[in-house]
Design an enzyme around this catalytic site. Structure first.
Site, PDB file in Angstrom:
ATOM      1  N   TYR A  43      29.701  13.361-154.242  1.00  0.00           N
ATOM      2  CA  TYR A  43      28.681  12.343-154.166  1.00  0.00           C
ATOM      3  C   TYR A  43      29.363  10.961-154.341  1.00  0.00           C
ATOM      4  O   TYR A  43      30.470  10.850-155.294  1.00  0.00           O
ATOM      5  CB  TYR A  43      27.612  12.587-155.242  1.00  0.00           C
ATOM      6  CG  TYR A  43      26.797  13.725-155.071  1.00  0.00           C
ATOM      7  CD1 TYR A  43      25.831  13.460-154.343  1.00  0.00           C
ATOM      8  CD2 TYR A  43      26.902  14.622-155.811  1.00  0.00           C
ATOM      9  CE1 TYR A  43      24.982  14.687-153.915  1.00  0.00           C
ATOM     10  CE2 TYR A  43      26.170  15.905-155.536  1.00  0.00           C
ATOM     11  CZ  TYR A  43      25.059  15.938-154.708  1.00  0.00           C
ATOM     12  OH  TYR A  43      24.250  16.796-154.493  1.00  0.00           O
ATOM     13  N   TYR A 103      10.845  14.661-153.472  1.00  0.00           N
ATOM     14  CA  TYR A 103      12.081  15.378-152.967  1.00  0.00           C
ATOM     15  C   TYR A 103      13.022  15.604-154.057  1.00  0.00           C
ATOM     16  O   TYR A 103      13.339  14.823-154.736  1.00  0.00           O
ATOM     17  CB  TYR A 103      12.485  14.619-151.927  1.00  0.00           C
ATOM     18  CG  TYR A 103      13.933  15.048-151.473  1.00  0.00           C
ATOM     19  CD1 TYR A 103      14.003  16.303-150.879  1.00  0.00           C
ATOM     20  CD2 TYR A 103      15.019  14.222-151.177  1.00  0.00           C
ATOM     21  CE1 TYR A 103      15.380  16.814-150.142  1.00  0.00           C
ATOM     22  CE2 TYR A 103      16.492  14.596-150.555  1.00  0.00           C
ATOM     23  CZ  TYR A 103      16.284  16.033-150.131  1.00  0.00           C
ATOM     24  OH  TYR A 103      17.516  16.292-149.453  1.00  0.00           O
ATOM     25  N   LEU A 105      16.584  16.149-154.943  1.00  0.00           N
ATOM     26  CA  LEU A 105      17.906  15.795-154.595  1.00  0.00           C
ATOM     27  C   LEU A 105      19.171  16.845-155.146  1.00  0.00           C
ATOM     28  O   LEU A 105      20.019  17.103-154.365  1.00  0.00           O
ATOM     29  CB  LEU A 105      18.196  14.165-154.925  1.00  0.00           C
ATOM     30  CG  LEU A 105      17.563  13.164-154.134  1.00  0.00           C
ATOM     31  CD1 LEU A 105      16.488  12.917-154.774  1.00  0.00           C
ATOM     32  CD2 LEU A 105      18.564  11.785-154.308  1.00  0.00           C
ATOM     33  N   VAL A 109      23.412  23.593-162.850  1.00  0.00           N
ATOM     34  CA  VAL A 109      23.566  23.832-164.117  1.00  0.00           C
ATOM     35  C   VAL A 109      24.919  24.349-164.363  1.00  0.00           C
ATOM     36  O   VAL A 109      25.714  24.786-163.348  1.00  0.00           O
ATOM     37  CB  VAL A 109      22.742  25.249-164.629  1.00  0.00           C
ATOM     38  CG1 VAL A 109      23.407  25.743-165.955  1.00  0.00           C
ATOM     39  CG2 VAL A 109      21.459  24.860-164.667  1.00  0.00           C
ATOM     40  N   ILE A 118      18.002  27.646-167.787  1.00  0.00           N
ATOM     41  CA  ILE A 118      18.076  26.377-167.896  1.00  0.00           C
ATOM     42  C   ILE A 118      17.555  25.598-166.633  1.00  0.00           C
ATOM     43  O   ILE A 118      16.619  24.775-166.897  1.00  0.00           O
ATOM     44  CB  ILE A 118      19.671  25.880-168.169  1.00  0.00           C
ATOM     45  CG1 ILE A 118      20.184  26.487-169.495  1.00  0.00           C
ATOM     46  CG2 ILE A 118      19.638  24.290-168.160  1.00  0.00           C
ATOM     47  CD1 ILE A 118      21.540  26.131-169.886  1.00  0.00           C
ATOM     48  N   HIS A 145      16.345  20.732-149.900  1.00  0.00           N
ATOM     49  CA  HIS A 145      17.097  21.267-148.833  1.00  0.00           C
ATOM     50  C   HIS A 145      18.255  22.183-149.448  1.00  0.00           C
ATOM     51  O   HIS A 145      18.923  21.678-150.553  1.00  0.00           O
ATOM     52  CB  HIS A 145      17.848  20.007-147.859  1.00  0.00           C
ATOM     53  CG  HIS A 145      17.094  19.403-147.181  1.00  0.00           C
ATOM     54  ND1 HIS A 145      17.100  17.809-147.067  1.00  0.00           N
ATOM     55  CD2 HIS A 145      15.767  19.564-146.566  1.00  0.00           C
ATOM     56  CE1 HIS A 145      16.118  17.299-146.387  1.00  0.00           C
ATOM     57  NE2 HIS A 145      15.545  18.447-145.921  1.00  0.00           N
ATOM     58  N   ASN A 150      23.647  29.689-149.588  1.00  0.00           N
ATOM     59  CA  ASN A 150      23.555  29.600-150.971  1.00  0.00           C
ATOM     60  C   ASN A 150      22.266  30.566-151.394  1.00  0.00           C
ATOM     61  O   ASN A 150      21.268  30.115-151.709  1.00  0.00           O
ATOM     62  CB  ASN A 150      23.176  28.365-151.442  1.00  0.00           C
ATOM     63  CG  ASN A 150      23.328  27.956-153.009  1.00  0.00           C
ATOM     64  OD1 ASN A 150      23.417  29.027-153.733  1.00  0.00           O
ATOM     65  ND2 ASN A 150      23.189  26.877-153.369  1.00  0.00           N
TER      66      ASN A 150
END
Length: 251
Positions: A43, A103, A105, A109, A118, A145, A150
């Protein structure tokens, strides 16, 4: 966004003394480390600044002994702001362009604290806000998404009653490689998806059935209903109307 590396089972251990609070700009460096341990995506700095300072985002931290061990970031937007090519049709057309949706994003955890419930607690707090509208509007759908590979996150979302909406070919770019994804959606506060073809036909047939037989030949009406009912295998069977001699005359 890739939104999650999450714990996929309910807490099997003694409840952790978690605290929850909203993220702020002072958390950015700690958030960068958390995201690096949770997600395969990098990010940019401006993303962390945005989610910790812009009121559009519901950014919640799970704290343990003063340390951020989990995070959830959601954005509330109008239906008309949803990405057209991917998810713009997640709500039925009866919901106007200003209908609020959320949404997710990011939901993650720290690896050392997974499988302790959690992520579930973070999500439940989001749901509470969405249902009561105390700090967020009552959205009609929550969508996200996730990487197609995954599987742990997918199982987690299915356990929360999300439903798969769309397959996203080459949606992600990770380490220079295109990766597929899925979009998932959860309907809330009376929200619902568009009618499927079978539902559309079934409801059309039901509407025809409700017409007064006096106004249309019963045999023709029965034929129409049978035709629509048989058009799709998944369409529910609709019982043909009966002729009430006391109220109808023969056409």
């Amino acid at each position: 966004m890739e939104c999650s590396t999450v714990d996929t089972t309910k807490a099997r251990f003694k409840a952790l003394p978690l605290q929850f609070r909203f993220l702020n700009t002072g958390d950015i460096e700690e958030l960068k480390l958390l995201c690096k341990s949770c997600f395969p995506l990098d990010y940019p700095h401006y993303w962390f600044t945005l989610i910790t300072s812009d009121c559009r985002f519901y950014s919640l931290a799970a704290m343990l002994n003063g340390k951020i061990v989990g995070m959830l970031v959601a954005e509330v937007k109008c239906k008309c702001q949803v990405q057209y090519e991917h998810d713009s049709d997640i709500l039925a057309s009866s919901f106007g362009p200003d209908t609020p949706v959320a949404y997710i994003l990011s939901l993650g955890v720290h690896p050392l604290y997974r499988r302790k419930g959690i992520a579930t607690e973070l999500f439940q707090k989001l749901m509470t806000e969405m249902s009561t509208g105390t700090t967020l509007v009552k959205v009609k759908a929550i969508y996200l998404h996730v990487l197609a590979t995954n599987l742990s996150a997918i199982r987690f979302y299915l356990g929360l009653n999300f439903q798969r909406w769309r397959y996203l070919k080459s949606y992600y770019v990770i380490d220079g490689q295109f990766c597929d994804g899925f979009s998932y959606v959860l309907y809330t506060n009376g929200g619902r998806p568009p009618w499927s073809y079978s539902e559309l036909i079934a409801n059309t047939a039901s509407a025809l059935q409700d017409l007064q037989p006096c106004k249309i030949t019963v045999r023709f009406m029965s034929w129409i209903i049978s035709y629509f009912t048989a058009l799709l295998p998944g369409c529910p069977k609709v019982v043909s109307p009966t002729l009430h001699k006391a109220n109808c005359r023969v056409l």
